[in-house]
Write a protein that holds these residues in place. Structure first.
Motif, PDB file in Angstrom:
ATOM      1  N   MET A   1       0.838  -1.180   0.000  1.00  0.00           N
ATOM      2  CA  MET A   1       0.000   0.000   0.000  1.00  0.00           C
ATOM      3  C   MET A   1       0.888   1.250   0.000  1.00  0.00           C
ATOM      4  N   ALA A   2       0.434   2.269  -0.686  1.00  0.00           N
ATOM      5  CA  ALA A   2       1.233   3.470  -0.870  1.00  0.00           C
ATOM      6  C   ALA A   2       0.555   4.687  -0.237  1.00  0.00           C
ATOM      7  N   SER A   3       1.364   5.592   0.278  1.00  0.00           N
ATOM      8  CA  SER A   3       0.851   6.834   0.853  1.00  0.00           C
ATOM      9  C   SER A   3       0.433   7.784  -0.268  1.00  0.00           C
ATOM     10  N   VAL A   4      -0.219   8.877   0.122  1.00  0.00           N
ATOM     11  CA  VAL A   4      -0.642   9.885  -0.852  1.00  0.00           C
ATOM     12  C   VAL A   4       0.574  10.435  -1.590  1.00  0.00           C
ATOM     13  N   GLU A   5       1.600  10.801  -0.850  1.00  0.00           N
ATOM     14  CA  GLU A   5       2.802  11.370  -1.463  1.00  0.00           C
ATOM     15  C   GLU A   5       3.446  10.384  -2.440  1.00  0.00           C
ATOM     16  N   THR A   6       3.564   9.133  -2.029  1.00  0.00           N
ATOM     17  CA  THR A   6       4.151   8.108  -2.884  1.00  0.00           C
ATOM     18  C   THR A   6       3.306   7.885  -4.127  1.00  0.00           C
ATOM     19  N   SER A   7       1.998   7.873  -3.971  1.00  0.00           N
ATOM     20  CA  SER A   7       1.093   7.669  -5.103  1.00  0.00           C
ATOM     21  C   SER A   7       1.194   8.801  -6.112  1.00  0.00           C
ATOM     22  N   LEU A   8       1.279  10.038  -5.635  1.00  0.00           N
ATOM     23  CA  LEU A   8       1.408  11.172  -6.550  1.00  0.00           C
ATOM     24  C   LEU A   8       2.749  11.134  -7.280  1.00  0.00           C
ATOM     25  N   LYS A   9       3.818  10.751  -6.562  1.00  0.00           N
ATOM     26  CA  LYS A   9       5.130  10.608  -7.207  1.00  0.00           C
ATOM     27  C   LYS A   9       5.083   9.519  -8.266  1.00  0.00           C
TER      28      LYS A   9
END
Length: 124
Positions: A1-9
């Protein structure tokens, strides 16, 4: 699972032609995270404006008695694609991923596929 920041990157690096990306709460119109953009593309303003698009579409579907869910909304401009993907994962009610693509560099089918994958991995 990915965080918001990781997902946007991930959206900005894995989707060819990405110009900007945001996670938006369409109940408030606020961007919960943004990445990219430019002086001509204020993602905070775009988040608020696209909230109106989603609200209008949901309202229209209700008036028409359409019970389907919205997968994504595409807005095609002369030089850009604006892709809005509603979050369907647990805890994502009222949120959407928003990405702006350079039309000349983007592969729309691949962008939709990648955004779907990113949504599935997003942890809220």
């Amino acid at each position: 699972m990915a965080s918001v920041e990781t997902s946007l990157k991930e959206a900005m690096t894995s989707i060819e032609g990405s110009v900007g990306a945001a996670l938006v709460d369409y109940t408030s119109g606020m961007a919960l995270g943004t990445l990219g953009g430019s002086k001509d593309l204020d993602l905070t303003v775009a988040a608020a404006g696209n909230t109106d698009v989603i609200r209008a579409k949901i309202r229209t579907m209700e008036m028409l008695g359409i019970n389907d869910g919205i997968e994504d909304v595409l807005i095609t401009l002369d030089t850009q694609y604006h892709l809005i993907r509603l979050i369907k994962s647990r805890g994502g009610n009222g949120l959407f991923l928003y990405i702006v693509l350079d039309k000349n560099r983007a592969n729309l089918a691949m962008a939709r596929h990648q955004l779907k994958r990113i949504e599935a991995e997003l942890e809220l």
